[in-house]
Design a protein around this motif. Structure first.
Motif, PDB file in Angstrom:
ATOM      1  N   THR A  60       0.844  -1.196   0.000  1.00 45.05           N
ATOM      2  CA  THR A  60       0.000   0.000   0.000  1.00 45.05           C
ATOM      3  C   THR A  60       0.876   1.241   0.000  1.00 45.05           C
ATOM      4  O   THR A  60       1.901   1.289   0.678  1.00 45.05           O
ATOM      5  CB  THR A  60      -0.913   0.022   1.252  1.00 45.05           C
ATOM      6  OG1 THR A  60      -1.769  -1.117   1.211  1.00 45.05           O
ATOM      7  CG2 THR A  60      -1.778   1.278   1.301  1.00 45.05           C
ATOM      8  N   THR A  94       0.300   5.588  -0.022  1.00 46.28           N
ATOM      9  CA  THR A  94      -0.581   6.754  -0.084  1.00 46.28           C
ATOM     10  C   THR A  94       0.249   8.011  -0.304  1.00 46.28           C
ATOM     11  O   THR A  94       1.415   8.077   0.085  1.00 46.28           O
ATOM     12  CB  THR A  94      -1.379   6.928   1.229  1.00 46.28           C
ATOM     13  OG1 THR A  94      -0.436   7.002   2.300  1.00 46.28           O
ATOM     14  CG2 THR A  94      -2.324   5.781   1.482  1.00 46.28           C
ATOM     15  N   ILE A 116      -4.965   7.160  -1.691  1.00 41.93           N
ATOM     16  CA  ILE A 116      -4.403   5.803  -1.790  1.00 41.93           C
ATOM     17  C   ILE A 116      -4.085   5.492  -3.248  1.00 41.93           C
ATOM     18  O   ILE A 116      -4.980   5.276  -4.060  1.00 41.93           O
ATOM     19  CB  ILE A 116      -5.386   4.743  -1.248  1.00 41.93           C
ATOM     20  CG1 ILE A 116      -5.845   5.114   0.170  1.00 41.93           C
ATOM     21  CG2 ILE A 116      -4.738   3.362  -1.251  1.00 41.93           C
ATOM     22  CD1 ILE A 116      -6.930   4.201   0.716  1.00 41.93           C
ATOM     23  N   ASN A 163      -3.226   0.047  -3.424  1.00 39.03           N
ATOM     24  CA  ASN A 163      -4.132  -0.352  -2.357  1.00 39.03           C
ATOM     25  C   ASN A 163      -4.061  -1.863  -2.092  1.00 39.03           C
ATOM     26  O   ASN A 163      -4.749  -2.644  -2.743  1.00 39.03           O
ATOM     27  CB  ASN A 163      -5.561   0.062  -2.775  1.00 39.03           C
ATOM     28  CG  ASN A 163      -6.509   0.066  -1.618  1.00 39.03           C
ATOM     29  OD1 ASN A 163      -6.192  -0.468  -0.551  1.00 39.03           O
ATOM     30  ND2 ASN A 163      -7.673   0.649  -1.818  1.00 39.03           N
TER      31      ASN A 163
END
Ligand SMILES: Nc1ncnc2c1ncn2[C@@H]1O[C@H](COP(=O)(O)OP(=O)(O)O)[C@@H](O)[C@H]1O
Ligand SMILES: [Mg+2]
Length: 307
Positions: A13, A15, A20, A23
């Protein structure tokens, strides 16, 4: 045969502020394969490869390259020595020749590679002494691929290697990528071109808005999601089809479309129209475009936009 994993990713993940970009994705890349991340602009492809290239730090998840965990910062140099990178929108020094550019990167990497041989491998011998800025788009990309090979890497990252190229230059780049695969390189490709992914990849991961939508070999993706095989008959006498109990759809006056599963059904359709002198026959094979559309409800245009 057990395949060696060169990349192993679990729950990755990333961000940017609140956004995001990648993901919780998971996948493996096997030694010697061409692996493609396929998706529209903004899908998270570049973010994913830049994490694997040790350029960006993930927020979460496990990333292993050659069995080395990315969190082990001390070992990152070991990874960097074994990988080659051609970034998206690659550019070299405009006012240096092909050879001068490659010489620069060879010294930077302290590599012993023969530049003349490298130039020959990417098919640029005639352009050895040409200024980078005078090269065509396809040739510039080949300089990029040559630079990515300068440290003789095992694993190559090519981020959108044919974006914006004309069809012929694209095909030449594909041939070069196929040659590199034959020479035993593992190739991690990102692309928004269906045809490119279908032509080059052993396995494809379809990614949209940071999430994996599907994965598999091109033929499996097409088989599973590409829809039915169908045949289009133009200018045919529909009464014959009715008489033979052949079901068809028609969204145009002049043609009918008939779906079929196997050759027996196809032969029955063809047999029914053999005596019709006006009929034109077109067989439609499911392709990755159709699979992508069925999976995502969207098509990607040449600029990489999903519609
Ligand atoms: N450094 C950054 N800061 C903020 N947002 C970013 C940054 N890099 C990428 N993004 C955003 O993350 C998303 C994924 O981008 P990217 O990984 O470049 O996708 P792709 O390569 O598939 O086009 C996009 O919406 C993009 O605008
Ligand atoms: Mg990108």
């Amino acid at each position: 045969m057990k395949q060696n994993k060169v990349i192993n990713i679990e729950g990755l993940t990333k961000t940017y502020n609140e956004f995001i970009a990648v993901n919780e994705i998971s996948f493996d890349v096997n030694e010697g394969e061409v692996f493609a991340l396929l998706g529209p602009n903004g899908a998270g492809k570049t973010t994913t490869v830049e994490i694997i290239e040790c350029l960006k730090t993930p927020d979460n998840g496990k990333v292993e390259i050659f069995g080395i965990n990315l969190e082990d910062k001390k070992k990152q140099n070991e990874i960097k020595r074994k990988i080659g990178v051609m970034p998206q929108n690659f550019n070299a020094f405009d006012w240096l020749t092909v050879k001068e550019n490659l010489d620069y990167f060879r010294k930077l990497y302290d590599s012993k590679i023969s530049i003349d041989e490298l130039i020959d491998r990417v098919g640029l011998t005639k352009k050895t002494d040409s200024m980078y800025k005078t090269l065509s788009g396809g040739m510039k990309q080949r300089v990029g691929i040559a630079i990515s090979l300068i440290n003789e890497p095992e694993l190559l990252f090519l981020d959108e290697p044919t974006a914006g190229l004309d069809p012929q230059a694209r095909r030449e780049t594909w041939n070069l990528i196929k040659k590199l695969k034959q020479q035993g390189k593992t190739i991690f490709l990102t692309t928004h071109y269906m045809e490119e992914a279908q032509e080059l990849s052993d396995r494809i991961l379809i990614i949209i808005e940071g999430k994996i939508v599907a994965s598999g070999s091109p033929s499996k993706l097409i088989e599973n999601y590409g829809g039915n095989k169908s045949i289009i008959l133009k200018n045919c006498d529909r009464k014959i089809l009715d008489k033979n109990n052949i079901q068809y759809e028609s969204d145009r006056e002049s043609q009918v479309q008939i779906t079929y599963d196997n050759n027996d059904q196809l032969f029955k359709i063809l047999a029914s129209v053999t005596d019709d002198p006006n009929v034109e026959i077109e067989i439609k094979k499911p392709n990755l475009d159709e699979a992508f559309l069925n999976l995502t409800g969207r098509r990607i245009n040449d600029e990489g936009l999903a519609k």
